[in-house]
Design a protein around this motif. Structure first.
Motif, PDB file in Angstrom:
ATOM      1  N   GLN A  14      57.741  45.245  95.539  1.00 35.82           N
ATOM      2  CA  GLN A  14      56.744  46.200  95.049  1.00 35.82           C
ATOM      3  C   GLN A  14      55.327  45.676  95.263  1.00 35.82           C
ATOM      4  O   GLN A  14      54.486  46.371  95.837  1.00 35.82           O
ATOM      5  CB  GLN A  14      56.966  46.526  93.565  1.00 35.82           C
ATOM      6  N   GLU A  15      55.058  44.462  94.807  1.00 36.74           N
ATOM      7  CA  GLU A  15      53.702  43.914  94.980  1.00 36.74           C
ATOM      8  C   GLU A  15      53.386  43.652  96.451  1.00 36.74           C
ATOM      9  O   GLU A  15      52.245  43.820  96.882  1.00 36.74           O
ATOM     10  CB  GLU A  15      53.494  42.659  94.140  1.00 36.74           C
ATOM     11  N   ALA A  16      54.403  43.273  97.226  1.00 38.29           N
ATOM     12  CA  ALA A  16      54.172  43.073  98.655  1.00 38.29           C
ATOM     13  C   ALA A  16      53.794  44.395  99.318  1.00 38.29           C
ATOM     14  O   ALA A  16      52.871  44.450 100.142  1.00 38.29           O
ATOM     15  CB  ALA A  16      55.416  42.472  99.314  1.00 38.29           C
ATOM     16  N   TYR A  17      54.480  45.462  98.937  1.00 42.76           N
ATOM     17  CA  TYR A  17      54.162  46.774  99.508  1.00 42.76           C
ATOM     18  C   TYR A  17      52.755  47.201  99.094  1.00 42.76           C
ATOM     19  O   TYR A  17      51.962  47.627  99.938  1.00 42.76           O
ATOM     20  CB  TYR A  17      55.184  47.837  99.088  1.00 42.76           C
ATOM     21  N   VAL A  18      52.443  47.076  97.819  1.00 40.42           N
ATOM     22  CA  VAL A  18      51.113  47.453  97.336  1.00 40.42           C
ATOM     23  C   VAL A  18      50.044  46.625  98.044  1.00 40.42           C
ATOM     24  O   VAL A  18      48.996  47.152  98.430  1.00 40.42           O
ATOM     25  CB  VAL A  18      51.026  47.309  95.798  1.00 40.42           C
ATOM     26  N   GLY A  19      50.320  45.341  98.253  1.00 42.87           N
ATOM     27  CA  GLY A  19      49.371  44.480  98.953  1.00 42.87           C
ATOM     28  C   GLY A  19      49.129  44.903 100.389  1.00 42.87           C
ATOM     29  O   GLY A  19      48.033  44.716 100.924  1.00 42.87           O
ATOM     30  N   SER A  20      50.132  45.484 101.030  1.00 39.74           N
ATOM     31  CA  SER A  20      49.986  45.975 102.400  1.00 39.74           C
ATOM     32  C   SER A  20      49.350  47.360 102.445  1.00 39.74           C
ATOM     33  O   SER A  20      48.511  47.641 103.297  1.00 39.74           O
ATOM     34  CB  SER A  20      51.352  46.043 103.096  1.00 39.74           C
ATOM     35  N   ALA A  21      49.775  48.231 101.530  1.00 41.41           N
ATOM     36  CA  ALA A  21      49.305  49.614 101.548  1.00 41.41           C
ATOM     37  C   ALA A  21      47.885  49.753 100.993  1.00 41.41           C
ATOM     38  O   ALA A  21      47.133  50.636 101.434  1.00 41.41           O
ATOM     39  CB  ALA A  21      50.264  50.499 100.758  1.00 41.41           C
ATOM     40  N   ILE A  44      54.266  55.267  97.907  1.00 39.70           N
ATOM     41  CA  ILE A  44      55.384  54.598  97.225  1.00 39.70           C
ATOM     42  C   ILE A  44      56.481  55.616  96.924  1.00 39.70           C
ATOM     43  O   ILE A  44      57.653  55.399  97.238  1.00 39.70           O
ATOM     44  CB  ILE A  44      54.907  53.933  95.916  1.00 39.70           C
ATOM     45  N   LEU A  45      56.082  56.716  96.311  1.00 36.02           N
ATOM     46  CA  LEU A  45      57.047  57.729  95.897  1.00 36.02           C
ATOM     47  C   LEU A  45      57.733  58.373  97.098  1.00 36.02           C
ATOM     48  O   LEU A  45      58.951  58.551  97.111  1.00 36.02           O
ATOM     49  CB  LEU A  45      56.333  58.792  95.049  1.00 36.02           C
ATOM     50  N   GLU A  46      56.974  58.705  98.115  1.00 34.49           N
ATOM     51  CA  GLU A  46      57.526  59.414  99.278  1.00 34.49           C
ATOM     52  C   GLU A  46      58.354  58.510 100.187  1.00 34.49           C
ATOM     53  O   GLU A  46      59.251  58.996 100.876  1.00 34.49           O
ATOM     54  CB  GLU A  46      56.403  60.067 100.080  1.00 34.49           C
ATOM     55  N   SER A  47      58.060  57.212 100.214  1.00 30.63           N
ATOM     56  CA  SER A  47      58.751  56.313 101.155  1.00 30.63           C
ATOM     57  C   SER A  47      59.692  55.324 100.477  1.00 30.63           C
ATOM     58  O   SER A  47      60.265  54.472 101.150  1.00 30.63           O
ATOM     59  CB  SER A  47      57.727  55.524 101.976  1.00 30.63           C
ATOM     60  N   ASN A  48      59.822  55.429  99.131  1.00 35.96           N
ATOM     61  CA  ASN A  48      60.620  54.448  98.389  1.00 35.96           C
ATOM     62  C   ASN A  48      60.172  53.029  98.742  1.00 35.96           C
ATOM     63  O   ASN A  48      60.951  52.205  99.183  1.00 35.96           O
ATOM     64  CB  ASN A  48      62.121  54.643  98.632  1.00 35.96           C
ATOM     65  N   TRP A  49      58.880  52.795  98.542  1.00 36.19           N
ATOM     66  CA  TRP A  49      58.289  51.473  98.786  1.00 36.19           C
ATOM     67  C   TRP A  49      58.426  51.047 100.246  1.00 36.19           C
ATOM     68  O   TRP A  49      58.578  49.878 100.558  1.00 36.19           O
ATOM     69  CB  TRP A  49      58.918  50.420  97.881  1.00 36.19           C
ATOM     70  N   GLY A  50      58.378  52.009 101.162  1.00 37.65           N
ATOM     71  CA  GLY A  50      58.495  51.687 102.582  1.00 37.65           C
ATOM     72  C   GLY A  50      59.911  51.387 103.016  1.00 37.65           C
ATOM     73  O   GLY A  50      60.123  50.889 104.116  1.00 37.65           O
ATOM     74  N   LEU A  77      57.955  55.547 110.625  1.00 42.25           N
ATOM     75  CA  LEU A  77      56.664  55.138 110.067  1.00 42.25           C
ATOM     76  C   LEU A  77      55.964  56.309 109.376  1.00 42.25           C
ATOM     77  O   LEU A  77      54.737  56.401 109.362  1.00 42.25           O
ATOM     78  CB  LEU A  77      55.777  54.491 111.133  1.00 42.25           C
ATOM     79  N   ASN A  78      56.770  57.191 108.785  1.00 44.62           N
ATOM     80  CA  ASN A  78      56.278  58.355 108.053  1.00 44.62           C
ATOM     81  C   ASN A  78      56.381  58.024 106.570  1.00 44.62           C
ATOM     82  O   ASN A  78      57.461  58.018 105.998  1.00 44.62           O
ATOM     83  CB  ASN A  78      57.125  59.590 108.400  1.00 44.62           C
ATOM     84  N   TYR A  79      55.236  57.708 105.948  1.00 42.20           N
ATOM     85  CA  TYR A  79      55.192  57.249 104.562  1.00 42.20           C
ATOM     86  C   TYR A  79      54.891  58.357 103.559  1.00 42.20           C
ATOM     87  O   TYR A  79      54.814  58.092 102.366  1.00 42.20           O
ATOM     88  CB  TYR A  79      54.162  56.120 104.424  1.00 42.20           C
ATOM     89  N   PHE A  80      54.738  59.602 104.043  1.00 43.55           N
ATOM     90  CA  PHE A  80      54.390  60.702 103.145  1.00 43.55           C
ATOM     91  C   PHE A  80      55.323  61.895 103.269  1.00 43.55           C
ATOM     92  O   PHE A  80      55.100  62.927 102.653  1.00 43.55           O
ATOM     93  CB  PHE A  80      52.936  61.130 103.384  1.00 43.55           C
ATOM     94  N   GLY A  81      56.368  61.772 104.055  1.00 36.77           N
ATOM     95  CA  GLY A  81      57.344  62.849 104.179  1.00 36.77           C
ATOM     96  C   GLY A  81      56.822  64.079 104.892  1.00 36.77           C
ATOM     97  O   GLY A  81      57.337  65.171 104.693  1.00 36.77           O
ATOM     98  N   PHE A  82      55.812  63.903 105.748  1.00 37.35           N
ATOM     99  CA  PHE A  82      55.240  65.062 106.430  1.00 37.35           C
ATOM    100  C   PHE A  82      56.193  65.606 107.479  1.00 37.35           C
ATOM    101  O   PHE A  82      56.714  64.866 108.323  1.00 37.35           O
ATOM    102  CB  PHE A  82      53.912  64.713 107.115  1.00 37.35           C
ATOM    103  N   LYS A  83      56.363  66.917 107.417  1.00 40.12           N
ATOM    104  CA  LYS A  83      57.190  67.617 108.393  1.00 40.12           C
ATOM    105  C   LYS A  83      56.331  68.059 109.559  1.00 40.12           C
ATOM    106  O   LYS A  83      55.109  68.169 109.453  1.00 40.12           O
ATOM    107  CB  LYS A  83      57.848  68.833 107.745  1.00 40.12           C
ATOM    108  N   CYS A  84      56.999  68.350 110.648  1.00 39.58           N
ATOM    109  CA  CYS A  84      56.323  68.904 111.813  1.00 39.58           C
ATOM    110  C   CYS A  84      56.027  70.376 111.560  1.00 39.58           C
ATOM    111  O   CYS A  84      56.732  71.044 110.796  1.00 39.58           O
ATOM    112  CB  CYS A  84      57.198  68.758 113.052  1.00 39.58           C
ATOM    113  N   VAL A  85      54.995  70.869 112.222  1.00 40.82           N
ATOM    114  CA  VAL A  85      54.637  72.274 112.115  1.00 40.82           C
ATOM    115  C   VAL A  85      55.766  73.124 112.689  1.00 40.82           C
ATOM    116  O   VAL A  85      56.180  74.111 112.098  1.00 40.82           O
ATOM    117  CB  VAL A  85      53.294  72.543 112.834  1.00 40.82           C
TER     118      VAL A  85
END
Length: 185
Positions: free
Chosen positions: A32-39, A62-68, A77-85
């Motif tokens: 968790q702290e490693a992810y926060v330190g990177s993000a 964090i929420l969308e990627s389960n801590w990467g 490398l999609n950290y926000f769950g964005f879909k394609c148009v």
């Protein structure tokens, strides 16, 4: 709305991050702290470019990627769950679209579907697309006047971003639990 040229954006976006080290950190104990330190530094750069709260950016990632650690963040490398148009239209930043099973709740009831998600070249590109989307989509226009208040901002964003009625509360709990507002100072 903030307009920023490519040269100016490149000046505030940190250099590419070693993808392997981010993945290793996400899978290690204390991830968790490693992810926060990177993000956190990436979110600060997105704040500089788009003037949106870095605390919200980190918490949503964090929420969308389960801590990467989600398949979508590890593989695409999609950290926000964005879909394609569309299945062949990834938008201006993503490289391509990739099909993944997911659950949709609109229309009700919730049901499994295959959807096309954006695939990025880097973590920074995923975060940059997040900043671009939140500041250019009419779906999030109501959030922009309250961008100096991270809680109000995420509550406004959540109305269109997620179908989970507890989404904003989950993001705020992450901001509180991991002191993510430190990235807004």
């Amino acid at each position: 709305m903030i307009h920023i040229g490519l040269a100016a954006l490149l000046a505030v976006v940190p250099p590419p991050i070693d993808q392997a080290s981010v993945r290793d950190a996400a899978l290690s104990s204390g991830f968790q702290e490693a992810y926060v330190g990177s993000a956190g530094p990436i979110a600060r750069a997105i704040h500089a470019a788009y003037d949106i709260p870095a605390s919200v950016t980190v918490a949503q990632s964090i929420l969308e990627s389960n801590w990467g650690r989600s398949k979508l963040s590890v593989n695409e490398l999609n950290y926000f769950g964005f879909k394609c148009v569309t299945p062949t239209s990834p938008g201006p930043i993503a490289l391509r679209c990739a099909s993944y099973p997911t659950t949709e709740c609109i229309p009700a009831p919730c049901h499994p579907v295959d959807a096309f998600f954006r695939s990025y070249a880097s973590i920074s590109d995923s975060f940059r697309d997040y900043g671009r989307l939140l500041t250019t989509s009419s779906n999030y226009a109501a959030a922009l006047p309250v961008r100096d208040d991270p809680d109000a901002f995420v509550r406004a964003v959540a109305r269109k971003y997620a179908t989970d009625p507890e989404y904003a509360n989950k993001v705020i709990r992450l901001m509180d639990l991991y002191d993510l507002r430190r990235f807004d100072r």
